[in-house]
Design a protein around this motif. Structure first.
Motif, PDB file in Angstrom:
ATOM      1  N   PRO A 249       0.802  -1.233   0.000  1.00 11.54           N
ATOM      2  CA  PRO A 249       0.000   0.000   0.000  1.00 11.54           C
ATOM      3  C   PRO A 249       0.828   1.273   0.000  1.00 11.54           C
ATOM      4  O   PRO A 249       0.297   2.359  -0.273  1.00 11.54           O
ATOM      5  N   ASP A 250       2.129   1.185   0.305  1.00 13.75           N
ATOM      6  CA  ASP A 250       2.982   2.372   0.335  1.00 13.75           C
ATOM      7  C   ASP A 250       3.487   2.774  -1.044  1.00 13.75           C
ATOM      8  O   ASP A 250       4.117   3.832  -1.177  1.00 13.75           O
ATOM      9  N   VAL A 251       3.261   1.936  -2.063  1.00 13.90           N
ATOM     10  CA  VAL A 251       3.682   2.285  -3.413  1.00 13.90           C
ATOM     11  C   VAL A 251       2.469   2.737  -4.213  1.00 13.90           C
ATOM     12  O   VAL A 251       1.330   2.516  -3.819  1.00 13.90           O
ATOM     13  N   GLY A 252       2.727   3.389  -5.341  1.00 11.92           N
ATOM     14  CA  GLY A 252       1.629   3.802  -6.197  1.00 11.92           C
ATOM     15  C   GLY A 252       1.158   5.211  -5.920  1.00 11.92           C
ATOM     16  O   GLY A 252       1.885   6.050  -5.386  1.00 11.92           O
ATOM     17  N   GLY A 253      -0.100   5.462  -6.260  1.00 14.54           N
ATOM     18  CA  GLY A 253      -0.644   6.803  -6.147  1.00 14.54           C
ATOM     19  C   GLY A 253      -1.218   7.099  -4.781  1.00 14.54           C
ATOM     20  O   GLY A 253      -1.120   6.302  -3.846  1.00 14.54           O
ATOM     21  N   ALA A 254      -1.847   8.255  -4.680  1.00 16.10           N
ATOM     22  CA  ALA A 254      -2.425   8.704  -3.415  1.00 16.10           C
ATOM     23  C   ALA A 254      -3.718   7.965  -3.127  1.00 16.10           C
ATOM     24  O   ALA A 254      -4.305   7.322  -4.000  1.00 16.10           O
ATOM     25  N   GLU A 255      -4.168   8.067  -1.889  1.00 14.89           N
ATOM     26  CA  GLU A 255      -5.431   7.449  -1.498  1.00 14.89           C
ATOM     27  C   GLU A 255      -6.566   8.015  -2.348  1.00 14.89           C
ATOM     28  O   GLU A 255      -6.660   9.221  -2.576  1.00 14.89           O
ATOM     29  N   GLY A 256      -7.423   7.141  -2.814  1.00 14.54           N
ATOM     30  CA  GLY A 256      -8.506   7.537  -3.699  1.00 14.54           C
ATOM     31  C   GLY A 256      -8.203   7.286  -5.150  1.00 14.54           C
ATOM     32  O   GLY A 256      -9.119   7.198  -5.977  1.00 14.54           O
ATOM     33  N   ASP A 257      -6.942   7.181  -5.501  1.00 11.34           N
ATOM     34  CA  ASP A 257      -6.526   6.811  -6.861  1.00 11.34           C
ATOM     35  C   ASP A 257      -5.205   6.062  -6.746  1.00 11.34           C
ATOM     36  O   ASP A 257      -4.183   6.475  -7.271  1.00 11.34           O
TER      37      ASP A 257
END
Length: 548
Positions: A249-257
């Motif tokens: 969950p710490d990789v990728g985009g911001a919360e909501g996208d």
């Protein structure tokens, strides 16, 4: 600085400002008109600039179905398919089969945008650029696919924003209605295949679905960060892969996208090829097993491989694969990767294979491409979203055909199969035609006409060497613009172009930035030269307060 030097500096500042303003004005004056200007209805589905873009309940599509308890839509009489003609109130432009052979039609789904003047539309063109079919009933159009066994029928994915009572079953004030429709472009007869209400507006619109069989489709669900298989006759989700099962969950985009899963393709062997945009990766998911890590293409933040890609297409072994054509969006280029044996370099489906870049293309105009389909003749059909065009690219990089379209998202050439299904890998094309060190072809880029015909001087058999990113580099201007584009932060450029009017190009941003810098430099110089000399006064004030 003495008098003559000041005059020279002022003259240089003035020249830069005049050239920058002239270049931007010329771009505005020569911009091609969006197709929506001639055919768009500016209806409720696509508001004119300044409106909210939220459809009221009474402006929903004619075949709208009330959401069920979970926000899904129940099937009803609208699923009955007939070959009748379109209703008299239907303002769509319909294909005339007597005038348009399906093999001559290119179908495009466009996104549109509130802040600019770009209209969302589903439109089909012939090779001369004549509009053969047009519809703008929805707020946004994404995926479009030909229906197997038909000549003029397509399935498309669209969205419309709702508010008030339209969102009551998802318990939000505003929501999104995602729908898969099937339409016969000769009669206008249309039916809803599947629809669903999602409980918000942004990062809730599906970008892609892929048909599995007559009753099931795979959905790239951005909101749920998942890929789902839906039974369209019962509205049930019968299988789902969640990105959280594989990604931290710490990789990728911001919360909501978080993942922005924007594409799914169901392969013949039962796996799902999934574009996880915010992780800069294309992954292969096997039901019951999860992600096959050995087949993953790309790594988060390794922008040399992929940077927030769209619409990867799989080319199977029987067409020279395994290979993937992909729109490498934030890098403003189109790529192909071939899966090979790391020791021999031969194509392989083995677990120890690796992806190697086998082909690439870019020119000075392409900006944020989002689809790339390999055609049976070896060309690649490309969507250039912020370049506002659809272009057919020869293997050597020549633009064989180009059409100005406002903010396109997905494209299909009828009669060539779904996406890249009918095309060969570039390695296969290269082996059949031979390799050339330098190809020839039409220059493309700034100021191309609305229709760019095939270049008769190009060598149809020219193919660049393995892995080369090719572009028409016969002029210093073209090469300079491509090099400048590589040096600029694409996220910033695409953000500006996303909200800018449709006529604005990368070149206009560059000239605008040059003019802005020149204006600041001129103002600063005049202040420095002035009798008030604010910088000198500030330094003197600082010296006066220093302890002695």
């Amino acid at each position: 600085m003495n008098g003559p030097s000041k005059r020279v500096a002022r003259a240089l500042f003035a020249v830069v400002l005049v050239l920058a303003a002239g270049a931007v004005a010329s771009s505005y004056a020569t911009a091609e008109t969006n197709v929506a200007r001639a055919h768009g209805s500016s209806g409720a589905g696509n508001p004119v600039p300044g409106e909210t873009g939220v459809a009221a309940p009474e402006t929903r599509p004619p075949d709208y179905r009330e959401p069920g308890a979970n926000g899904s839509l129940t099937n009803g009489a609208v699923d009955e398919w007939s070959d009748g003609t379109a209703a008299e109130t239907d303002e769509r432009v319909l294909v005339d089969p007597a005038e348009h052979d399906p093999a001559n039609l290119t179908v495009v789904g466009t996104q549109g945008f509130y802040a600019s003047d770009e209209q969302a539309e589903l439109v089909a063109f012939d090779r001369e650029g004549e509009v053969a079919y047009y519809d703008d009933n929805y707020r946004v159009y994404f995926d479009v696919d030909p229906v197997e066994g038909t000549d003029y029928t397509v399935e498309y994915l669209a969205s419309k924003h709702l508010d008030g009572e339209g969102c009551v079953n998802v318990s939000t004030e505003r929501c999104t209605y995602n729908v898969v429709n099937r339409v016969n472009m000769t009669t206008g007869q249309e039916r809803e295949v599947y629809g669903e209400v999602t409980p918000r507006i942004y990062s809730a619109r599906w970008h892609d679905v892929d048909r599995i069989n007559d009753t099931h489709v795979a959905v790239a669900d951005i909101l749920r960060d998942s890929v789902r298989v839906v039974n369209t006759t019962t509205d049930e989700t019968v299988w789902e892969w969640n990105a959280s099962d594989h990604f931290d969950p710490d990789v990728g985009g911001a919360e909501g996208d978080w993942t922005h899963i924007n594409d799914v393709e169901v392969l013949d062997d039962g796996r799902f090829m999934v574009s996880v945009r915010n992780m800069d990766r294309v992954v292969f998911v096997e039901p019951g097993e999860g992600v096959d890590a050995n087949w993953t293409l790309g790594t988060e933040d390794d922008y040399d491989v992929l940077y927030e890609q769209h619409n990867p297409d799989y080319i199977p072994a029987e067409h020279g694969g395994p290979a993937i054509t992909v729109a490498d969006s934030e890098n403003s280029r189109v790529l192909e990767y071939q899966r090979v044996d790391p020791e021999t370099g031969n194509a392989t489906t083995a677990e120890d294979g690796e992806w190697r870049r086998s082909w690439g293309w870019r020119d000075s105009r392409v900006q944020w491409p989002r689809d790339a389909d390999r055609l049976p003749n070896g060309d690649t059909l490309v969507v250039d979203t912020h370049g506002d065009r659809v272009a057919q690219i020869a293997p050597d990089g020549s633009v064989n055909w180009s059409l100005t379209v406002g903010m396109p998202y997905d494209v299909e050439r009828l009669g060539t199969g779904d996406e890249s299904a009918g095309g060969d890998s570039m390695r296969s094309i290269r082996e059949a035609r031979g390799t050339t060190e330098d190809g020839s072809g039409a220059r493309s880029g700034v100021g191309v006409p609305i229709i760019q015909p095939a270049n008769d001087d190009a060598d149809p058999d020219a193919v660049p060497p393995e892995g080369r990113i090719t572009h028409p580099d016969r002029t210093v201007v073209e090469t300079t613009w491509v090099a400048l584009k590589e040096l600029t932060p694409s996220i910033v450029v695409n953000g500006l172009l996303y909200a800018a009017p449709s006529w604005v190009r990368f070149t206009d941003l560059a000239f605008g930035a040059a003019g802005f810098v020149a204006a600041l430099g001129w103002i600063g110089s005049e202040l420095y030269w002035s009798r008030y000399a604010p910088l000198g006064r500030a330094r003197a004030a600082l010296r006066s307060v220093r302890p002695r």
